[in-house]
Design an enzyme around this catalytic site. Structure first.
Site, short mmCIF file in Angstrom:
data_model
loop_
_atom_site.label_atom_id
_atom_site.label_comp_id
_atom_site.label_asym_id
_atom_site.label_seq_id
_atom_site.Cartn_x
_atom_site.Cartn_y
_atom_site.Cartn_z
N LYS A 143 0.84 -1.20 0.00
CA LYS A 143 0.00 0.00 0.00
C LYS A 143 0.88 1.25 0.00
O LYS A 143 1.62 1.49 0.95
CB LYS A 143 -0.89 0.03 1.25
CG LYS A 143 -1.86 1.22 1.20
CD LYS A 143 -2.48 1.53 2.55
CE LYS A 143 -1.97 2.79 3.18
NZ LYS A 143 -2.12 4.02 2.42
N GLU B 217 10.46 1.53 10.01
CA GLU B 217 11.34 2.68 9.74
C GLU B 217 10.51 3.93 10.03
O GLU B 217 9.59 4.24 9.27
CB GLU B 217 11.79 2.67 8.26
CG GLU B 217 12.56 1.43 7.85
CD GLU B 217 13.91 1.33 8.53
OE1 GLU B 217 14.43 2.37 8.97
OE2 GLU B 217 14.44 0.22 8.64
N CYS C 120 13.12 11.83 5.76
CA CYS C 120 13.32 11.41 7.17
C CYS C 120 14.77 11.63 7.59
O CYS C 120 15.05 11.69 8.79
CB CYS C 120 12.94 9.95 7.33
SG CYS C 120 13.77 8.89 6.15
N GLU D 101 9.14 15.96 15.51
CA GLU D 101 9.43 15.96 14.08
C GLU D 101 8.48 16.92 13.35
O GLU D 101 7.27 16.82 13.49
CB GLU D 101 9.24 14.54 13.52
CG GLU D 101 9.64 14.44 12.07
CD GLU D 101 9.42 13.05 11.50
OE1 GLU D 101 8.36 12.46 11.76
OE2 GLU D 101 10.31 12.56 10.79
P1 NDP Z 1 2.19 7.89 8.20
O1 NDP Z 1 2.66 7.10 9.36
O2 NDP Z 1 1.03 8.79 8.39
O3 NDP Z 1 1.80 6.92 6.99
C1 NDP Z 1 2.67 5.98 6.42
C2 NDP Z 1 1.85 4.92 5.71
O4 NDP Z 1 1.11 4.17 6.68
C3 NDP Z 1 0.82 5.50 4.76
O5 NDP Z 1 0.68 4.65 3.65
C4 NDP Z 1 -0.42 5.52 5.62
O6 NDP Z 1 -1.61 5.59 4.91
C5 NDP Z 1 -0.27 4.21 6.36
N1 NDP Z 1 -1.06 4.12 7.58
C6 NDP Z 1 -1.63 5.12 8.31
N2 NDP Z 1 -2.31 4.60 9.36
C7 NDP Z 1 -2.17 3.25 9.31
C8 NDP Z 1 -2.62 2.17 10.13
N3 NDP Z 1 -3.37 2.36 11.21
N4 NDP Z 1 -2.26 0.93 9.78
C9 NDP Z 1 -1.47 0.70 8.70
N5 NDP Z 1 -1.04 1.68 7.88
C10 NDP Z 1 -1.36 2.94 8.18
O7 NDP Z 1 3.46 8.67 7.66
P2 NDP Z 1 3.50 9.75 6.50
O8 NDP Z 1 2.94 9.15 5.24
O9 NDP Z 1 2.93 11.03 7.01
O10 NDP Z 1 5.08 9.90 6.28
C11 NDP Z 1 5.87 10.75 7.02
C12 NDP Z 1 6.58 9.98 8.13
O11 NDP Z 1 7.36 8.94 7.59
C13 NDP Z 1 7.54 10.87 8.89
O12 NDP Z 1 7.40 10.63 10.26
C14 NDP Z 1 8.90 10.39 8.41
O13 NDP Z 1 9.94 10.60 9.32
C15 NDP Z 1 8.65 8.94 8.20
N6 NDP Z 1 9.66 8.39 7.30
C16 NDP Z 1 10.61 7.55 7.82
C17 NDP Z 1 11.61 7.05 7.01
C18 NDP Z 1 12.64 6.10 7.55
O14 NDP Z 1 13.32 5.47 6.73
N7 NDP Z 1 12.81 5.96 8.84
C19 NDP Z 1 11.70 7.44 5.60
C20 NDP Z 1 10.64 8.32 5.17
C21 NDP Z 1 9.66 8.77 6.00
P3 NDP Z 1 -2.30 7.07 4.78
O15 NDP Z 1 -1.50 7.75 3.74
O16 NDP Z 1 -3.67 6.79 4.38
O17 NDP Z 1 -2.21 7.71 6.11
#
Ligand code: NDP
Length: 480
Positions: free
Chosen positions: A173, A248, A282, A384
């Site tokens: 997803k 991550e 990130c 963050e």
């Molecule tokens: P989110 O945690 O909001 O979402 C990440 C993914 O998880 C999306 O596809 C989201 O769908 C999905 N999701 C949301 N809720 C659930 C749930 N309850 N169960 C399963 N999946 C779910 O993060 P963001 O998309 O806002 O991304 C930004 C974040 O990602 C920042 O905190 C950043 O630091 C982190 N990040 C970390 C990296 C690393 O390598 N450590 C690299 C890049 C980013 P939906 O879009 O519908 O919410």
């Protein structure tokens, strides 16, 4: 208007509910495509198709699986221009960045794991004349891969490629904010002849699709990149089911600058590490700590360079900062700037929404922002923000700056600037971060372990770590 489709069992299909989510272009605010608002029944179909494809896919030789991955990589490279444009329109990032980084890296992810799986080996432990132990590393089954919006195709493929190479089938997803290149990838997988069900892509919201993947009993392994709060929700669901989990998560990365650094290289790189991709990486360094003796000079130069950055239409080749991914995220960033003011911070440059003219007049742009005068334990320096916002603070000693750098709940990445070799190694060793860059930033070798400490995650991706994650080790003991 283009309707994105799910990719299930080798076919492009609408969601069962036949409902869609409107997908805006962040640079204009205009709705330009529709994303399936899928739900549990779509995920059930995808998991069933992945489970049915699994025996044949896992039985193929690693060379055969690798050849599919190589074909997909070739198609991604062939379509570089089209995909870069799509990524830019979907996410708001400058098209030049998508062309230079996002799409080439997505192709490299497939190329890398096509090769890596052919080099993957396991251990043997002979027991002097008594027995021989050898370790089998078998694929696990159906892997769930959930990724965020900031580096859409780059991070999506970083999970899918090792999972497939190791012999798993995948239900994935992408973020519903940036689904377009994942959809285009599904078209390319069909063109590459990937067998039906091996990869399934289900679009929609996290609380529906992501959650259904997470709790499905036939998805025993989950790889997630996203926010720390979401990671905790996923872990809470997955842990009682004993799923294998890689998380991550977020970061609040320090960038430590000693007075003896190569100043010009440091300044160029620090501009990039602060504001690349609008600060929505990130790994961006959002807390800049500068040794007192060069603090004033650095502040002057850094603020001038920040003020000179070009914020423009992402499709303009000159644009250095594009749009923020969504209106809600832009408002979150601006709320943090307001919080910084309330906490006593001084905004040295930026700190506001930018209004462009013409095509992008309704887009979501934020000026790159530099703030000083905040304590290291205030919320602005602890939470963050994930936007083009950095704080500056002076430090007096190595001990003091290590305290600042390690003084958050996160531990993803850190940068360190010094020409003193001994100090560089000493500080790197004491930094609580999964990735430390000395005199550079974002220099990536795909063989290296990638991931964070503390609330930045659990487990490591990259190289052999990902292949180990997506396989189950089994020891076989043969009595001699
Ligand atoms: P989110 O945690 O909001 O979402 C990440 C993914 O998880 C999306 O596809 C989201 O769908 C999905 N999701 C949301 N809720 C659930 C749930 N309850 N169960 C399963 N999946 C779910 O993060 P963001 O998309 O806002 O991304 C930004 C974040 O990602 C920042 O905190 C950043 O630091 C982190 N990040 C970390 C990296 C690393 O390598 N450590 C690299 C890049 C980013 P939906 O879009 O519908 O919410």
């Amino acid at each position: 208007m283009q309707s994105i489709k799910n990719y299930i069992n080798g076919e492009l299909v609408d969601p069962i509910s036949e409902t869609f989510i409107e997908n805006p272009d962040p640079a204009t605010g205009a709705i330009y495509s529709l994303v399936p608002d899928s739900d549990e029944p779509d995920v059930l179909k995808a998991v069933t198709s992945a489970a049915e494809a699994y025996p044949a896919w896992s039985d193929r030789s690693s060379l055969e699986r690798a050849s599919f991955l190589s074909s997909i990589a070739g198609l991604l490279r062939r379509d570089l221009e089209r995909l870069s444009l799509a990524e830019s329109v979907d996410n708001g990032k400058p098209v030049s960045l998508a062309r230079a980084i996002d799409i080439p890296r997505a192709a490299s992810n497939f190329e890398f794991y096509a090769t890596a799986i052919q080099q993957f080996s396991s251990e043997a432990h002979p027991m002097e004349g008594t027995a021989l132990n050898y370790t089998l590393r078998n694929p696990i089954g159906v892997a769930g891969c959930i990724s965020p919006w900031n580096l859409p195709l780059y991070l999506f493929t970083w999970k899918i490629a090792p999972a497939l190479a190791a012999g798993n089938c995948v239900v994935a997803k992408p973020s519903e904010l940036t689904p377009m290149t994942a959809y285009l990838l599904s078209e390319l997988c069909i063109e590459a002849g990937l067998p039906p069900g091996v990869l399934n892509i289900v679009h929609g919201y996290g609380h529906k699709v992501g959650s259904a993947i997470t709790r499905h009993p036939d998805v025993p392994v989950l790889s997630f990149t996203g926010g720390t709060k979401t990671g905790a929700t996923i872990a809470a669901t997955a842990a009682p089911m004993f799923k294998k989990l890689s998380l991550e998560l977020g970061g609040k990365n320090p960038n430590i600058i000693f007075a003896d650094c190569d100043y010009d290289t440091m300044l160029d790189t620090t501009i990039r590490s602060s504001f690349a991709n609008q600060g929505e990486i990130c790994l961006c360094g959002s807390r800049i700590y500068v040794e007192q003796s060069i603090y004033d000079k650095f502040r002057r130069d850094f603020v001038a360079r920040t003020a000179a950055l070009t914020i423009d239409d992402p499709l303009d080749e000159k644009s250095q900062l594009g749009a923020i991914v969504s209106k809600a995220h832009m408002e979150k960033i601006l709320a943090y700037v307001e919080l910084a003011r309330q906490e006593g911070g001084e905004i040295l440059v930026g700190g506001k929404q930018v209004y462009l003219e013409g095509r992008c007049r309704d887009g979501w742009f934020v000026a790159p922002t530099v703030i000083e005068g905040l304590s290291s334990d205030c919320r602005t320096n602890q939470e963050e923000i994930f936007g083009p916002v950095v704080t500056l603070s002076p430090f007096e000693s190595e001990e003091e700056v290590l305290g600042f750098a390690n003084g958050t709940a996160y531990g993803l990445a850190a940068s360190l600037w010094t020409e003193n070799l001994t100090r560089a190694h000493r500080v790197a060793n004491h930094l609580q971060a999964g990735i430390v860059w000395i005199n550079c930033w974002m220099l990536r070798d795909l063989r290296t372990p990638f991931g964070g400490m503390k609330q930045s995650g659990v487990g490591r991706e990259g190289g052999i770590e990902a292949l180990r994650f997506f396989t189950e080790a089994k020891n076989v003991c043969v009595k001699i």
